[in-house]
Design a protein around this motif. Structure first.
Motif, PDB file in Angstrom:
ATOM      1  N   ALA A  74      -1.241  -4.043  -5.656  1.00  0.00           N
ATOM      2  CA  ALA A  74      -1.347  -4.382  -4.233  1.00  0.00           C
ATOM      3  C   ALA A  74      -0.655  -5.692  -3.915  1.00  0.00           C
ATOM      4  N   ASP A  75      -0.424  -6.530  -4.928  1.00  0.00           N
ATOM      5  CA  ASP A  75       0.237  -7.821  -4.713  1.00  0.00           C
ATOM      6  C   ASP A  75       1.731  -7.780  -5.001  1.00  0.00           C
ATOM      7  N   GLU A  76       2.157  -6.927  -5.943  1.00  0.00           N
ATOM      8  CA  GLU A  76       3.553  -6.926  -6.365  1.00  0.00           C
ATOM      9  C   GLU A  76       4.259  -5.593  -6.157  1.00  0.00           C
ATOM     10  N   GLY A  77       3.564  -4.556  -5.742  1.00  0.00           N
ATOM     11  CA  GLY A  77       4.221  -3.296  -5.432  1.00  0.00           C
ATOM     12  C   GLY A  77       4.370  -2.383  -6.632  1.00  0.00           C
ATOM     13  N   PHE A  78       5.541  -1.684  -6.697  1.00  0.00           N
ATOM     14  CA  PHE A  78       5.770  -0.633  -7.679  1.00  0.00           C
ATOM     15  C   PHE A  78       6.373  -1.191  -8.965  1.00  0.00           C
TER      16      PHE A  78
ATOM     17  N   ARG B  60       0.847  -1.187   0.000  1.00  0.00           N
ATOM     18  CA  ARG B  60       0.000   0.000   0.000  1.00  0.00           C
ATOM     19  C   ARG B  60       0.887   1.244   0.000  1.00  0.00           C
ATOM     20  N   ILE B  61       0.360   2.323  -0.514  1.00  0.00           N
ATOM     21  CA  ILE B  61       1.075   3.607  -0.549  1.00  0.00           C
ATOM     22  C   ILE B  61       0.700   4.379   0.702  1.00  0.00           C
TER      23      ILE B  61
ATOM     24  N   LEU C 116       9.338   0.858   2.383  1.00  0.00           N
ATOM     25  CA  LEU C 116      10.136   0.975   1.173  1.00  0.00           C
ATOM     26  C   LEU C 116      10.011   2.387   0.613  1.00  0.00           C
ATOM     27  N   GLN C 117      11.140   3.015   0.329  1.00  0.00           N
ATOM     28  CA  GLN C 117      11.150   4.324  -0.314  1.00  0.00           C
ATOM     29  C   GLN C 117      11.456   4.139  -1.799  1.00  0.00           C
TER      30      GLN C 117
END
Length: 294
Positions: free
Chosen positions: A209-213, A17-18, A185-186
């Motif tokens: 939402a499952d794998e990020g950026f 999540r952000i 995580l940044q």
């Protein structure tokens, strides 16, 4: 069920999540705006440039800043791994007793044969020991509250003992329920607005939402958009100056007055970030008179 726990997850799950967005601006040379400075002996161009730089009108090469990409994860996942979950050795020697049948004096005789082997605790044995330890902790906490312990701590000491019982119980319950933890995580992304503000909306990155950026050019994840809307507060400055001045003065250096822009980050039609920042590309280009020293 005997431990009083339910809804236990049976597989590992990662959810992204952000949590926050931070915007930073930095100076970058504009490849569409190059100027040649021709000076006479009586004009000290370096001093004029230094004066403009002191007023943040120009950026000298030695003062150019670059975007600082930040990345990092904290805390480390390995800090949550249980390395020892039993008071007994996980691997040890075990003596098995076998019987060998011999025919002696007209009868069959069983003779024990001892064999030492290396054995390891099974998952069932580990679970059994952990559950028994949980019941012992709960029994000890009950005896503490009812005064049935061999010794009874007074005052603050009783609270410390009870808290230690609860902490140990939760640690062992985590062996059955699992543990949820958060890693921060940044991640940095760069966006450069165009001068004419032709592209008002662009994909900044993609997020799942499952794998990020993921990068904007990829196909994984849903796009997160960035809007950079020019406010036009400096539009009148350039037009008014051109109407009032018939001939451009000599001994000038051109500089740009940054215009304000409204920056919005949009995820799934919802604004998750909005602010106003100065954007040089949207500003008016104006001449700056250089004083001639006699």
């Amino acid at each position: 069920d005997l431990l009083g726990i339910n809804s236990v997850p049976h597989e590992r799950k990662v959810s992204w999540r952000i949590s926050a967005i931070h915007l930073e601006t930095y100076q970058k040379a504009d490849g569409d705006r190059f100027y040649v400075i021709q000076s006479k002996k009586e004009i000290t161009v370096p001093e004029a440039l230094e004066e403009m730089a002191s007023k943040n009108m120009v950026v000298l090469p030695e003062n150019m800043s670059v975007s600082a990409y930040k990345s990092g994860v904290d805390p480390a996942e390995s800090s949550f791994i249980y390395s020892k979950v039993s008071s007994k050795p996980m691997v040890g020697e075990k003596t098995d007793t076998l019987y060998k049948t011999l025919y002696k004096d007209s009868v069959f005789v069983k003779i024990p044969v001892y064999r030492t082997v290396m054995s390891q605790m099974t998952e069932e044995e580990k679970a059994t020991e952990a559950s028994e330890y949980i019941f012992n902790l709960r029994q000890g906490l009950f005896e503490l509250f009812t005064g049935e312990m061999d010794f009874y701590p007074d005052g603050r000491a009783a609270e410390v003992v009870a808290e230690e019982f609860r902490t140990l119980e939760q640690e062992y319950l985590n062996l059955f329920t699992g543990i949820a933890f958060t890693q921060n995580l940044q991640k940095s992304f760069t966006f450069i607005p165009d001068e004419g503000n032709k592209l008002k909306r662009a994909i900044l990155f993609r997020f799942s939402a499952d794998e990020g950026f993921h990068d904007a050019e990829g196909i994984t994840g849903r796009p997160v958009f960035i809007d950079v809307l020019k406010t036009g507060e400096t539009d009148m400055i350039e037009s008014v100056y051109q109407n009032q001045v018939e001939k451009l003065p000599e001994n000038v250096i051109y500089y740009r007055i940054p215009d304000e822009a409204v920056v919005t980050v949009i995820k799934d039609t919802r604004e998750i970030y909005k602010s106003r920042v100065p954007v040089s590309q949207f500003g008016a280009v104006m001449p700056y008179s250089v004083n001639v020293k006699q």
